[in-house]
Design a protein around this motif. Structure first.
Motif, PDB file in Angstrom:
ATOM      1  N   ILE A  32       0.830  -1.215   0.000  1.00 38.03           N
ATOM      2  CA  ILE A  32       0.000   0.000   0.000  1.00 38.03           C
ATOM      3  C   ILE A  32       0.860   1.260   0.000  1.00 38.03           C
ATOM      4  O   ILE A  32       0.363   2.344  -0.248  1.00 38.03           O
ATOM      5  N   PHE A  82       3.367   1.355  -2.100  1.00 46.89           N
ATOM      6  CA  PHE A  82       4.135   1.005  -3.303  1.00 46.89           C
ATOM      7  C   PHE A  82       4.713   2.226  -4.012  1.00 46.89           C
ATOM      8  O   PHE A  82       5.695   2.150  -4.711  1.00 46.89           O
ATOM      9  N   ILE A  83       4.062   3.359  -3.815  1.00 50.58           N
ATOM     10  CA  ILE A  83       4.441   4.546  -4.574  1.00 50.58           C
ATOM     11  C   ILE A  83       5.642   5.254  -3.940  1.00 50.58           C
ATOM     12  O   ILE A  83       6.293   6.067  -4.579  1.00 50.58           O
ATOM     13  N   ASN A  84       5.897   4.904  -2.658  1.00 46.40           N
ATOM     14  CA  ASN A  84       6.970   5.606  -1.954  1.00 46.40           C
ATOM     15  C   ASN A  84       8.261   4.783  -1.965  1.00 46.40           C
ATOM     16  O   ASN A  84       8.218   3.558  -1.951  1.00 46.40           O
ATOM     17  N   PRO A  85       9.410   5.472  -1.942  1.00 47.98           N
ATOM     18  CA  PRO A  85      10.670   4.742  -1.879  1.00 47.98           C
ATOM     19  C   PRO A  85      10.796   4.028  -0.537  1.00 47.98           C
ATOM     20  O   PRO A  85      10.273   4.543   0.453  1.00 47.98           O
ATOM     21  N   ILE A 101       6.655  -0.488  -8.814  1.00 47.74           N
ATOM     22  CA  ILE A 101       6.249   0.258 -10.025  1.00 47.74           C
ATOM     23  C   ILE A 101       6.660  -0.495 -11.296  1.00 47.74           C
ATOM     24  O   ILE A 101       5.822  -0.695 -12.189  1.00 47.74           O
ATOM     25  N   ALA A 149       8.759   1.680  -4.225  1.00 46.32           N
ATOM     26  CA  ALA A 149       8.445   2.087  -5.595  1.00 46.32           C
ATOM     27  C   ALA A 149       9.388   1.391  -6.575  1.00 46.32           C
ATOM     28  O   ALA A 149       8.984   1.012  -7.678  1.00 46.32           O
ATOM     29  N   ASN A 150      10.646   1.212  -6.150  1.00 51.11           N
ATOM     30  CA  ASN A 150      11.636   0.603  -7.049  1.00 51.11           C
ATOM     31  C   ASN A 150      11.289  -0.832  -7.400  1.00 51.11           C
ATOM     32  O   ASN A 150      11.696  -1.341  -8.442  1.00 51.11           O
TER      33      ASN A 150
END
Lengths: 278, 801
Positions: free
Chosen positions: A43, A45-48, A55, A51-52
């Motif tokens: 949840i 996933f978008i933050n470092p 995404i 994300a790496n």
């Protein structure tokens, strides 16, 4: 049949009794923590740094729309389930083996030797992985392949398709119960892959009702939650996208208890069958 | 751990770590910004959705919460959006929604401030600024600040071109602004400026057309030239402009809308049927799949209808109905047109069927709402008095049904308005007033409210000579809409009415008294009151007051009815409690505000009757038991059943009360306190809490003769040196009382000695005697006793130890 039912309740009763030994919980707690970690990373996933990982995966294997809010939440449950499947092959089988060993120690009234359980499980990782792979492929073929095939043949309506899917699930559970005793055979009795496969089938053929029910009931306990999680659009519009996360969190808790019941009862039954024979 | 297993673990961890950090060089800032902005925007939209459920009742705090959420999106991402065009849509929508939230609260000044804030802070976003500037104009229009609106619209033209960015699609708000300005001058009655502005608009459009030749925006601009001519009533020039567009752009762009405007102009404005039909036919042949092609068929059909070519007209309307995808509005229009065609032909019955079809199939459409009134009006026009009367009644029922089904909707308001019309047509003024008053209290558009209050005031003034209420209705218009054009006329009307009222009040005397003449139909829960009629010409209403105390006055009593129909001189009061005394009085009011109070009458409602209707039945089970059964008492007042018994007929309260039962559902009783061969009489009384009793029928029951119980067969089950085990078998009867075992060291066993053992448990059928001595001989018997004292002994057995 009546004896079978009585036996099943006895097995579950034994599982509840084994709860007195805290060490039997350790593998399940570890697995729940791993799942929780996956869910939290998912949840976020978008933050470092997540994300790496996520995404590129989402871009490659899912719709690019999954990178947007709230569309992402439509994909959370399937993504979580797929990661879980991979995790079960990497960590899950080791933890199940550990749990089997720890349950066996409890049922045999031996002292809890956590180190021994861990060591044995890692030692047998290769065999456990091969058996897991065979079982998983067969189960997936049944659960996903069979309804797809029936859909192509009969072109069923929505209701009939649901029936096909449920039938596929029941058959998938049947496959899982055929393999139910492989871990115990490998970890407790040091059997090879071939031996474990042939002996698990023998035990199943002799005690098919008990074997099926002790695998099916904990598995089916998750079914209502899976059913709700399929109504993603409804959950998002009626409640909130984050409701999916809450339900998956509840699913982790549910898995914790159902796995405990399932592995505990399988191990107890395995010991009952094999040690009576001896 | 084996070496290969270690390797597997190392490989897995490596793959994970590589996955984790391999993408570190990747920059996902764009995705992160989009996702986070979308999430915040979604949350803000959720808050707005809560408001949209009913914007009129949402609290200011709810609006403020939503505004803060949108502003948070803007604050966090406005700067990023300058370098990230994908974010611009979210920022634009957030800004516009912040302003719209104020529009929804009718705080147009604040909305204008927000739009100004948008222009000041987002100058880089021309599209958003253009929309904000245009919205400033439209909000000034809402505030009826025409000059400010014109100034705002002028800024749109001066600062923003109708093409923004690299698309050639026109921004219609900007494109139409010059026309809006001209219309505002016309609204101000500044004809000279209006004409100047229309000319300016046409020049503007010519300029646009030349700047973007042969483009969609050029076509739209040229279309606006025709609109400008149309606004000025220069229909000839308008059709020329439209024809030029068709000639120039047909085949390149879709000219459906232009051609439809042309056909409509020929039909409606120029009454040029041949040209209108020519273009409708071209539309039908060139654009058969256009979603709006129904309009061409409807237009053509209407021309044929005006030419009295009914069959031909109906063919066109039917073509609309036969379309596979048809919108409701077109279907209703076509169906109504078919009905009209039959009506014009003189075939009312067929027309009626078609009208009914619309009512049945589109009950929620505004057109369908008008039909019941239209049908009734038709009969009224035809002097079919009975049918008209019946149709008005039917219409009123249908309107009431609609109001009940869709309360607080525009549909309900229309139904309420039409219901009032039905009453007006029937000259039922008090009902009409009630319907119009209800309508005036619902949220309806300002013009409808003005019309409603005007009608209401007119009825009071002209039909009822009720000057006070007429003044009140007209004043309500002036209070709510002080600036309406007809304000001066209304004020003059109010002044005249006030003068009439003053003159009337000077000459007015108290109204004729209405006395209560009769109180009838007195029951537990209703009373009918009748009074003498008032015959005054300025009668307003009867008010019926009720009190539980004598000395009824409007100040202390409850007004239970206000009746505005002078001929209605009775009222059925159903809001009364049984057994209570009530006092009534009638007060008559006249339109001058004077009242007269009539006599006071007292009445007591009937006490509720307790009804039991018990049917008692009974039978003997044996000599010692009588079973009684009866039916359940369902009266709410039920308190208890009392069962009385006597050995003589005529059971009453002095007889023996053998049982009280307080559960109405218990409908049986077993009397086991009876003697054999005796006759008993029973009766049940159902009682209520007040102690009132209702008796059942009386029954007579004679109990049977008692006979000695059957003997049991005793046998020896086992024995040892110091114990004897006995068991027995036999039929156990209902009046069983006990078993007794007798033991003796000689035969026969005497029953006069004390028994060895006793049990009143009929289920016991064995006994172990441990009080025996080895070497001795014992004799045993079991005796069965019944409740009547009769007994029978078993066989005797001998045991040698």
């Amino acid at each position: 049949m009546f004896d079978g039912v009585k036996r099943i309740f006895w097995l579950w009763g034994q599982c509840f009794k084994s709860m007195g030994r805290v060490s039997t919980f350790v593998p399940f707690v570890l697995y729940a923590l791993v799942q929780l970690g996956v869910l939290i990373s998912l949840i976020n996933f978008i933050n470092p740094p997540f994300a790496n990982i996520y995404i590129p995966i989402i871009k490659k294997f899912f719709n690019a729309a999954a990178l947007h809010y709230p569309t992402f939440y439509v994909f959370v449950a399937p993504l979580f389930n797929q990661i879980n499947l991979v995790l079960s092959g990497i960590i899950g089988i080791v933890l199940i083996a550990m749990a089997t060993k720890l349950f066996a120690q409890k049922f045999r009234d031996e002292a809890g030797a956590f180190g021994e359980a861990t060591g044995t499980s890692f030692k047998k990782y290769g065999s456990l992985f091969v058996v897991w792979l065979i079982e998983t492929v067969l189960t997936l073929v049944i659960i996903i392949g069979l309804p797809t095939l029936l859909k192509k043949i009969f072109d069923p309506d929505y209701r009939m398709m649901q029936i096909f899917e449920f039938a596929g699930l029941l058959l998938g559970i049947l496959v899982a119960s055929l393999f139910a005793y492989t871990t115990a055979l490998i970890v407790l009795d040091n059997q090879s892959i071939g031996e474990s496969l042939s002996k698990t089938l023998k035990i199943f053929s002799r005690y098919s009702f008990t074997s099926y029910v002790i695998v099916a009931v904990p598995t089916l306990a998750y079914f209502p939650l899976s059913f709700i999680l399929r109504k993603v659009d409804f959950l998002i519009t009626k409640f909130s996208p984050e409701m999916i996360t809450t339900l998956l969190g509840f699913g982790i808790l549910l898995t914790f208890f159902t796995s405990y019941l399932q592995i505990g009862s399988i191990t107890r039954f395995y010991l009952l069958v094999t040690e009576r024979k001896r | 751990m084996r070496i290969q297993n270690k390797l597997i673990v190392i490989v897995i961890i490596s793959v994970f770590m590589i996955s984790l950090f391999a993408g570190c060089s990747q920059n996902y800032q764009k995705e992160q910004a989009m996702y986070n902005a979308e999430r915040m925007f979604y949350k803000a939209n959720k808050l707005k959705q809560n408001i949209m459920i009913n914007p009129n009742i949402a609290s200011p705090a709810t609006y403020q919460e939503a505004e803060l959420a949108y502003r948070e999106v803007i604050n966090q991402f406005a700067t990023t959006s300058q370098s990230l065009p994908e974010l611009r849509g979210i920022i634009q929508r957030s800004w516009i929604t912040v302003a719209e939230l104020y529009v929804m609260q009718k705080q147009y000044d604040k909305a204008i401030s927000v739009y100004q804030e948008i222009i000041n802070t987002t100058s880089f976003d021309k599209e958003l600024c253009a929309l904000a500037q245009y919205s400033i104009g439209s909000n000034y229009e809402r505030l009826e600040k025409v000059d400010d609106a014109i100034a705002a619209y002028n800024k749109v033209i001066e600062n923003y071109a109708p093409i923004i960015g690299d698309t050639l699609l026109p921004n219609m708000n900007i494109l139409q602004t010059p026309i809006y300005i001209a219309r505002l001058y016309r609204q101000k009655n500044d004809i000279y400026q209006a004409k100047q502005q229309y000319t300016r608009a046409r020049n503007y459009y010519q300029h646009i057309s030349q700047k973007y030749p042969n483009s969609v925006v050029a076509m739209a601009a040229e279309n606006q030239i025709a609109v400008a001519y149309g606004d000025e009533g220069e229909w000839g020039r308008a059709v020329n402009a439209l024809q030029q567009i068709i000639q120039q752009y047909e085949g390149t762009y879709d000219v459906f809308g232009v051609m439809l405007s042309l056909a409509n102009t020929y039909q409606v404005q120029l009454k040029d049927a041949p040209n209108a039909i020519y273009f409708y036919d071209r539309l039908i042949s060139s654009y058969p799949e256009n979603p709006e092609i129904a309009k061409a068929y409807l237009g053509k059909g209407n021309i044929k209808l005006s030419q009295k070519l009914y069959n031909n007209a109906r063919e066109n309307f039917q073509a609309v109905l036969n379309m596979p995808r048809i919108d409701n509005n077109s279907a209703i229009q076509a169906q109504l047109a078919i009905a009209s065609s039959y009506e014009m032909e003189g075939n009312w019955q067929k027309a009626l069927n078609e009208y009914q079809w619309v009512i049945n199939n589109f009950p929620k459409s505004l057109q369908s709402i008008q039909i019941p009134l239209y049908i009734a009006d038709h009969y009224a026009k035809q002097n079919e008095v009975k049918l008209a009367q019946q149709s008005y009644e039917n219409a009123i029922q249908q309107y009431q049904h609609t109001i009940d089904l869709y309360p607080n909707t525009p549909l309900a308001a229309t139904a309420q308005d039409h219901m009032a019309m039905c009453y007006i047509r029937q000259e039922k003024w008090s009902d009409a007033i009630e319907a119009l008053t209800n309508l005036s209290q619902t949220p309806i558009p300002p013009q409808s409210l003005v019309n409603t209050l005007l009608t209401l005031g007119s009825i009071y003034e002209e039909k009822l000579s009720d000057y006070a209420n007429a003044i009140s209705s007209f004043k309500a218009i002036i209070t709510k809409f002080p600036d309406i054009p007809v304000a001066a006329n209304i004020n003059a009307r109010i002044a005249k009415l006030e003068s009439n009222l003053a003159a009337y009040q000077q000459n007015n005397t108290n109204p004729m008294v209405s006395n209560i003449s009769n109180i009838s139909q007195i029951s537990e829960n209703s009373v009918e009151i009748k009074w003498t009629p008032n015959l005054d010409s300025d009668f307003q209403s009867y008010q019926l007051y009720r009190s539980l105390q004598p000395g009824v006055s409007p100040a202390s009593a409850q007004m239970i009815a206000e009746i505005k129909n002078q001929k209605e001189v009775q009222f059925l009061d159903t809001d009364v409690t049984e057994g209570e005394p009530y006092y009534y009085k009638v007060v008559v009011s006249d339109r001058g505000g004077l009242t007269s109070t009539g006599n006071e009458k007292q009445v007591a409602t009937q006490a509720a009757q307790f009804i039991a209707n018990i049917q008692l039945q009974g039978q003997t089970v044996d000599w010692s038991t009588v079973n009684l059964i009866w039916n359940e008492v369902t009266d709410q007042q039920f308190d208890s059943y009392k069962i009385y018994r006597s050995t003589n007929p005529g059971v009453n309260y002095s007889a023996e009360l053998i049982k009280s039962i307080y559960d109405a559902k218990t409908t049986s009783y077993q009397d086991d306190n009876v003697m054999p061969e005796k006759t008993y009489y029973y009766k049940i009384f159902a009682a209520n809490a007040k102690g009132e009793k209702q008796a059942s029928n009386e029954i007579q029951i004679t109990t049977t003769r008692n006979s000695a119980p059957s003997a049991v067969i005793l046998s020896l089950t086992g024995n040892s040196n110091n114990s004897v085990e006995l068991s027995w078998q036999g039929q156990v009867e209902n009046d069983f009382s006990m078993y007794r075992i007798y033991r003796s060291d000689r035969s026969p066993v005497s029953l006069e000695n004390s028994p060895l053992w006793m049990s009143s448990n009929k289920m016991v059928n064995s006994y172990k005697d441990s009080g025996v001595t080895a070497g001795k001989t014992y004799y045993y018997k079991v005796v069965v006793y019944d409740k009547g004292g009769l007994y029978t002994a078993s066989n005797e057995i001998q045991v040698q130890l």
